[in-house]
Design an enzyme around this catalytic site. Structure first.
Site, mmCIF file in Angstrom:
data_model
loop_
_atom_site.group_PDB
_atom_site.id
_atom_site.type_symbol
_atom_site.label_atom_id
_atom_site.label_comp_id
_atom_site.label_asym_id
_atom_site.label_seq_id
_atom_site.Cartn_x
_atom_site.Cartn_y
_atom_site.Cartn_z
ATOM 1 N N ILE A 1 0.833 -1.192 0.000
ATOM 2 C CA ILE A 1 0.000 0.000 0.000
ATOM 3 C C ILE A 1 0.878 1.257 0.000
ATOM 4 O O ILE A 1 0.517 2.286 -0.553
ATOM 5 C CB ILE A 1 -0.933 0.012 1.247
ATOM 6 C CG1 ILE A 1 -1.705 -1.308 1.352
ATOM 7 C CG2 ILE A 1 -1.871 1.208 1.248
ATOM 8 C CD1 ILE A 1 -2.642 -1.610 0.215
ATOM 9 N N ASN B 1 5.241 1.534 14.760
ATOM 10 C CA ASN B 1 5.393 0.692 13.568
ATOM 11 C C ASN B 1 6.816 0.852 13.044
ATOM 12 O O ASN B 1 7.140 1.832 12.370
ATOM 13 C CB ASN B 1 4.360 1.189 12.543
ATOM 14 C CG ASN B 1 4.371 0.381 11.279
ATOM 15 O OD1 ASN B 1 5.318 -0.346 11.008
ATOM 16 N ND2 ASN B 1 3.327 0.514 10.494
ATOM 17 N N CYS C 1 8.799 0.339 8.945
ATOM 18 C CA CYS C 1 8.941 1.343 7.880
ATOM 19 C C CYS C 1 10.414 1.492 7.502
ATOM 20 O O CYS C 1 11.296 1.310 8.332
ATOM 21 C CB CYS C 1 8.465 2.705 8.367
ATOM 22 S SG CYS C 1 6.917 2.617 9.216
ATOM 23 N N LYS D 1 5.438 -2.755 16.686
ATOM 24 C CA LYS D 1 5.091 -3.677 15.594
ATOM 25 C C LYS D 1 6.334 -3.847 14.724
ATOM 26 O O LYS D 1 6.826 -2.886 14.138
ATOM 27 C CB LYS D 1 3.946 -3.066 14.781
ATOM 28 C CG LYS D 1 3.480 -3.952 13.677
ATOM 29 C CD LYS D 1 2.385 -3.284 12.880
ATOM 30 C CE LYS D 1 1.974 -4.192 11.737
ATOM 31 N NZ LYS D 1 1.364 -3.455 10.659
#
Ligand SMILES: Cc1cc2nc3c(=O)[nH]c(=O)nc-3n(C[C@H](O)[C@H](O)[C@H](O)COP(=O)(O)O)c2cc1C
Ligand code: FES
Length: 462
Positions: A367, A422, A425, A460
């Site tokens: 995405i 997160n 990345c 995460k």
């Protein structure tokens, strides 16, 4: 080290190959118990016939599973094939459980399956434990459910009437046609055959003591085996138990089937499946919960990092956007938690071109972290999420350390319950390598964020 199962010429003693299904039929009026029969024709005379207690790995040729399923020998006969080679006909009694046994249960006569065996330790012979002088049987055999198969096989090797046999089932009975016991005691949970109840209804300590058994053999569900072990040990009776564990190789190599024993972890496939009960440790059964009252809801709540979730379901980042899209289709308010789509400090348009592809077991996607940016999230989306009811987790993504820290500072001032950092990345200052790919960069990122927020922080990785 395990001795290889080979002869002096290096040739294998076990059978491994494809065999033809000769019988595959439901038995005992059960909806899911099958008798499966096949024959292995052995290339060499010294290849092994099965002994009671041993098992084979079975796998349908038409299969979606990667490994054979261990199934005990229920009955076997060794004879001759037309060309004079040693032929072992083996019957299995099998409960259709999951994918592997389902495939086997639905084989047609004449179809092929892959067979490896015989494997594992057989039941020790009782000759050295029994006196042979007693008027009543000195051997006691206990089988529960499908666990009746390996003990019925053992029973068929003893003279008729030389043992007592206790069999317990949920409903009806099966697997007893070769059992010629002095006393055959059957229990069923629903009372359809024999005594209504479970094993302890007939296999009491007092009765076992009076019977004067010298050895007990047992296979079945763990609670029944744990009970048999306790009775045997309290009375000082030698007891052998056949254990079950999920297996991969079945040959002792992968170490994937270990069970707890008093002398450490043992492989169920190679050191067992038959063990001396004194070696085994069964976990204590969890105390039974008080049954719920009518209309009473079970308490499924969990606490994670001091945050109370009413149940352990969390809509994970990226799967449910910001919680609004699924309203009306799913009762979003019933979830334990909802995690926002990953948000970076600045808005991102995401990737152009194809973004997702369905694959076995889910989808692959790229995405590109499309999101409206943390300030917009806080101003326009977070209030709606907070109104839904579940715990709200803000997923914070970043590209450089500054953007993570600034994003965390902004989120710290909101009412979101937790931050999910997160770190999958790309780190723009480290050639685009994900932050979570090395312990050093993960530590650097997490510790920089940790100091700027008091909110519970989870990470995460991918
Ligand atoms: C040594 C051993 C012997 C087993 N014997 C049997 C058996 O005779 N019959 C049976 O239904 N299941 C037996 N099982 C249990 C099956 O292997 C188990 O149900 C099966 O692997 C489940 O696979 P599935 O979920 O893919 O169907 C045995 C397990 C072990 C470890
Ligand atoms: S299944 Fe591989 S070691 Fe037991």
């Amino acid at each position: 080290m395990d001795a290889p199962e080979i002869d002096e010429n290096g040739k294998g003693l076990l059978f491994y190959g494809d065999t033809t299904v000769e019988k595959c039929q439901l038995v005992g009026g059960q909806p899911n118990v099958y008798l499966l029969q096949t024959s292995t024709v052995l290339e060499r005379e010294n290849q092994l016939s099965p002994q009671a207690g041993q098992f084979y790995l079975l796998r349908s040729k038409r299969t979606g599973v990667n490994y054979g399923r261990p199934i005990s020998v229920y009955h076997s006969e060794t004879g001759r094939a037309e060309d004079g080679k040693k032929k072992v006909t083996v019957q299995f009694m099998m409960l259709e459980k999951g994918r592997g046994t389902q495939e086997l249960a639905h084989l047609n006569i004449g179809e092929k399956m892959t067979v490896t065996g015989p494997l594992g330790t057989p039941w020790p012979r009782p000759d050295s434990f029994i006196t042979g002088n007693s008027k009543s049987p000195e051997i006691c055999i206990v089988g529960g459910g499908i666990g009746v198969a390996p003990v019925a096989n053992l029973a068929s090797t003893f003279p008729d009437g030389s043992y007592d046999f206790f069999a317990c089932f949920k409903s009806g009975c099966y697997g007893l046609e070769h059992v010629k016991a002095s006393t055959l005691e059957i229990t069923t949970d629903d009372g359809t055959v024999g005594t209504k109840g479970m094993l302890p209804a007939v296999f009491t300590k007092e009765r076992v003591r009076k019977a004067g058994y010298k050895v007990i053999y047992a296979c079945g569900p763990a609670p029944a085996l744990s009970y048999v072990k306790t009775v045997a040990e309290e009375l000082g009776i030698r007891c052998y138990i056949s254990m079950e564990h999920r297996m991969l190789c079945g040959l002792g190599a992968c170490l994937g089937c270990t069970i707890e024993t008093k002398s450490g972890l043992k492989r169920c496939c190679k050191d067992g499946p038959v063990f001396d009960s004194r070696e085994l440790e069964f976990p204590k059964p969890a105390p039974r919960r008080k049954p719920l009252e009518a209309n009473e809801e079970p308490d499924l709540s969990v606490d994670i990092a001091g945050v109370h979730f009413k149940n352990p379901t969390i809509a994970s980042a990226g799967t449910f956007a910001f919680g609004q899209n699924f309203r009306g289709l799913s009762d979003v308010g019933e979830w334990g938690g909802i995690c926002s789509k990953g948000c970076t400090l600045e808005p991102r348009e995401g990737n152009h071109g194809e973004r997702c592809l369905e694959v076995a077991g889910g989808n692959m996607n790229s995405i590109g972290l499309q999101n409206p940016g943390v300030p917009y999230f806080i101003r326009e989306l977070l209030p709606g999420m907070l109104g839904l009811g579940p715990v709200v987790i803000a997923n914070l993504a970043g590209s450089d350390i500054e953007s993570y820290v600034e994003g965390a500072k902004l989120l710290d001032k909101t009412d979101c319950d937790m931050i999910e950092l997160n770190i999958s990345c790309p780190n723009v200052k480290a050639a685009g390598l994900a932050w979570g790919l090395s312990a050093e960069t993960a530590y650097y990122c997490v510790s920089a964020v940790r100091v700027v927020t008091k909110k519970p922080l989870m990470v995460k990785l991918s």
